[in-house]
Design an enzyme around this catalytic site. Structure first.
Site, PDB file in Angstrom:
ATOM      1  N   LYS A 138      -5.269   2.872  13.487  1.00 38.81           N
ATOM      2  CA  LYS A 138      -3.838   2.610  13.674  1.00 38.81           C
ATOM      3  C   LYS A 138      -3.133   3.931  13.457  1.00 38.81           C
ATOM      4  CE  LYS A 138       0.227   0.818  11.470  1.00 38.81           C
ATOM      5  NZ  LYS A 138       0.851  -0.005  10.441  1.00 38.81           N
ATOM      6  N   GLY A 174       9.150  -1.789   6.195  1.00 37.74           N
ATOM      7  CA  GLY A 174       9.589  -2.238   4.872  1.00 37.74           C
ATOM      8  C   GLY A 174      11.033  -2.728   4.801  1.00 37.74           C
ATOM      9  N   GLY A 176       8.680  -4.042   9.978  1.00 43.28           N
ATOM     10  CA  GLY A 176      10.080  -4.467   9.972  1.00 43.28           C
ATOM     11  C   GLY A 176      10.288  -5.960   9.836  1.00 43.28           C
ATOM     12  N   SER A 213       4.543  -5.702   3.913  1.00 39.40           N
ATOM     13  CA  SER A 213       5.537  -5.912   2.847  1.00 39.40           C
ATOM     14  C   SER A 213       6.059  -7.340   2.814  1.00 39.40           C
ATOM     15  CB  SER A 213       6.732  -4.978   3.031  1.00 39.40           C
ATOM     16  OG  SER A 213       6.316  -3.688   3.299  1.00 39.40           O
TER      17      SER A 213
END
Lengths: 272, 333
Positions: free
Chosen positions: A102, A163, A191, A213
């Site tokens: 990634k 985040g 996001g 997150s």
């Protein structure tokens, strides 16, 4: 129904049925991380190597990740230059024995926005070196086209900065990328904060979402993991079912014409 | 009844165990390093006693154990011949504007602990508590039950008192606790090795932390200030003699090498954004420690006949060690 259940998507030729890719950072403990990963039903887990200093130093933590038995997607979080990501990608390949990477290449530290120019350059270098690159990119159509032309079979545009938990900030851009790159596997990465955000991404026809997150930072990560699993399934079902067209004028679901008059009376009586 | 007891490891838990046990028993301390136990996590730590703030991420029972430990610290320190700075004037939690969301969620997740809770503060209230922070933050939280100790002073004073109690010390000695040899020489063995106990059977891992010590005579903070940070809690803990401990990072790595530039920048810029007086502070040290942790980040006190182990204190050494040591000692007494 059977076609829905066997519904899968491809990452460089490998088929996956879980449309939730999960991160491994910021959990209250490795044990809660492991439970959250199981609850998510994810088949792919991302892991960062950047801050471990040496391959041996992170062994115990990486072993916990390897123990999940999931496909590991190493990331280059924390890198700011082409040279850094290329070096780290090669280290990841050795540590995790995978050619998946990634690619995360930050151009702006304040909102952790990817640097599109360096990203494209690094992607070309790593693809030529035999890597299967999953670039974390902005939701810019032309950037996504260039990355796909370079040979990326998977693209991971952001929903919002990492985040922030803001959800899909620009649905128009994301929808356009989906329409214009129908054969590329598209994963919304970063996001997302709520399961409904993930559901929306799947409703738009995205193949999957990648998040960290939103689960790790929840009050109860394991429960939130269940919620995201359900949301992703709901969004995928909704996409396959094809939503009804949105209209500006109300259309009653039960036509009143043809309703027996005594039923209408009954309704009025009830109201009184 | 008085026993012959070996304490293995002279970090924070080893010191506390030796202090309690030497009141009644004959104690021998084994330590792989010297009397300073430089490799121990407790030597590097910021030595915060923050049960309420920690309750945001840890389970309630551990936070309550932390409250219990705070009550034990004054009597532990009273045993020592030298004075050790201990403070319980509460801690202050502040956030910069862009981290306001993190502060909100921190407040929501504070667990009520036996009547102790946090108080929201306005900017004016923050400057009443810490006048030098006036105008810098417009919201924060005050956690009155929290405190801190001076761990360097505790390390020195505990060694001095133990020597006076005729505790035997075997420094630069690594012992094989699992071989059973020690069991022949001692009635009890208290294993306080921390990460030194890591083996195939004992699934400990190290969690790297980096800590900066500053000498900052221009800064006059009177209590620990915790700054919300997206990756780890950063404390600015005022110690005696104008010293400040800034820490700590938290990285899933067993690398014990020197601090990185990134971590140093993060810690120092956090301090500087809280108080510009840190700009002219002197950097006394930048240290790295490895916190011993089990996979659930919870401590364990375990017993196998004569062998009692205290381990996995993770980031909660000073917060939990007194209660855990009391548990271990009770099994012997």
């Amino acid at each position: 129904m059977s076609s829905l259940i066997s519904d899968s998507f491809s990452i460089y030729g490998e088929q996956f049925t879980s449309r939730l890719l999960i991160g491994s950072a910021l959990y209250p403990s490795p044990a809660i991380m492991a439970d959250s990963i199981v609850a998510s039903g994810a088949q792919v887990v991302t892991v960062s190597l950047r801050r471990q200093q040496s391959a041996a130093a992170g062994d115990d933590f990486w072993q916990l990740i390897k123990d999940t038995g999931l496909k590991v997607l190493p990331n280059t979080a924390g890198c700011h230059s082409v040279k850094e990501v290329v070096t780290l990608a090669q280290m990841c390949r050795e540590v995790f024995a995978t050619d998946w990477i990634k690619l995360e290449l930050i151009g702006d530290d304040y909102n952790l926005q990817p640097d599109p120019f360096a990203l494209l350059e690094a992607t070309k270098i790593l693809l030529a070196d035999g890597f299967k690159v999953l670039p974390y990119c902005t939701d810019d159509l032309v950037l996504c086209q260039r990355l796909a032309e370079a040979g990326c079979e998977v693209l991971m545009p952001w929903g919002a900065p990492i985040g922030t938990g803001k959800g899909l900030l620009n649905q128009y851009n994301l929808r356009t990328i989906r329409e214009r790159l129908p054969d590329t596997t598209l994963i919304v990465d970063a996001g997302l904060g709520l399961p409904s955000h993930a559901c929306q991404a799947l409703e738009l026809g995205y193949d999957a979402v990648l998040l960290n997150s939103a689960i790790a930072g929840a009050g109860c990560p394991v429960t939130m993991s269940h919620a995201f699993k359900a949301a992703v399934e709901a969004g995928r079902f909704a996409y396959r079912a094809k939503a009804m067209p949105e209209k500006d004028v109300a259309a009653p679901s039960t036509p009143t014409m043809g309703m027996p008059f005594w039923h209408q009376d009954f309704g009025i009586k009830n109201k009184n | 009844m008085s026993y012959n007891i070996a304490v293995i490891g002279f970090g924070l838990t080893g010191r506390l165990a030796a202090l309690e046990l030497s009141l009644k028993h004959k104690v021998t301390v084994y330590e792989s390093g010297d009397e300073q136990a430089l490799d121990s996590a407790g030597k590097v730590a910021a030595a915060m006693l923050a049960p309420l703030a920690e309750s945001v991420l840890c389970e309630q029972d551990l936070a309550l154990l932390g409250l219990d430990s705070i009550r034990r610290w004054p009597s532990i320190l009273a045993q020592l011949d030298d004075e050790v700075f201990f403070q319980q004037q509460g801690s202050l939690v502040v956030a910069h504007q862009q981290d306001k969301g993190d502060l909100q969620s921190f407040i929501q997740r504070l667990k009520p602990l036996a009547g102790h809770h946090g108080h929201r503060l306005t900017g004016a209230q923050i400057s009443e508590l810490e006048p030098e922070l006036a105008g810098r933050f417009n919201q924060g939280v005050f956690l009155p039950c929290e405190g801190q100790i001076d761990n360097h002073a505790f390390y020195q004073a505990s060694f001095k008192t133990l020597k006076q109690r005729n505790v035997s010390f075997k420094f630069a000695q690594t012992v094989d606790v699992d071989s059973g040899n020690l069991q022949q020489s001692f009635d009890y063995i208290v294993d306080c090795r921390g990460l030194g106990a890591k083996s195939a059977a004992c699934k400990l891992r190290g969690v790297r932390g980096e800590v900066v010590r500053l000498f900052a005579p221009e800064v006059k903070l009177t209590r620990p200030v915790r700054l919300m940070h997206p990756r780890y809690p950063i404390y600015i803990a005022p110690k005696p003699n104008d010293q400040y401990v800034i820490g700590a990072t938290e990285i899933e790595s067993q690398d014990h090498g020197p601090a990185t530039v990134r971590s140093t920048l993060e810690l120092l810029s956090a301090a500087y954004t809280v108080h510009s007086g840190f700009a002219e502070a002197r950097v006394l040290s930048i240290q790295t420690g490895l916190r011993p942790a089990f996979s659930d980040n919870r401590p364990q006190v375990t017993q196998q006949q004569q062998l009692i182990s205290i381990n996995g204190l993770y980031r909660h050494g000073y917060l939990l060690a007194p209660s855990l040591v009391a548990d271990a000692v009770a099994r012997i007494n």
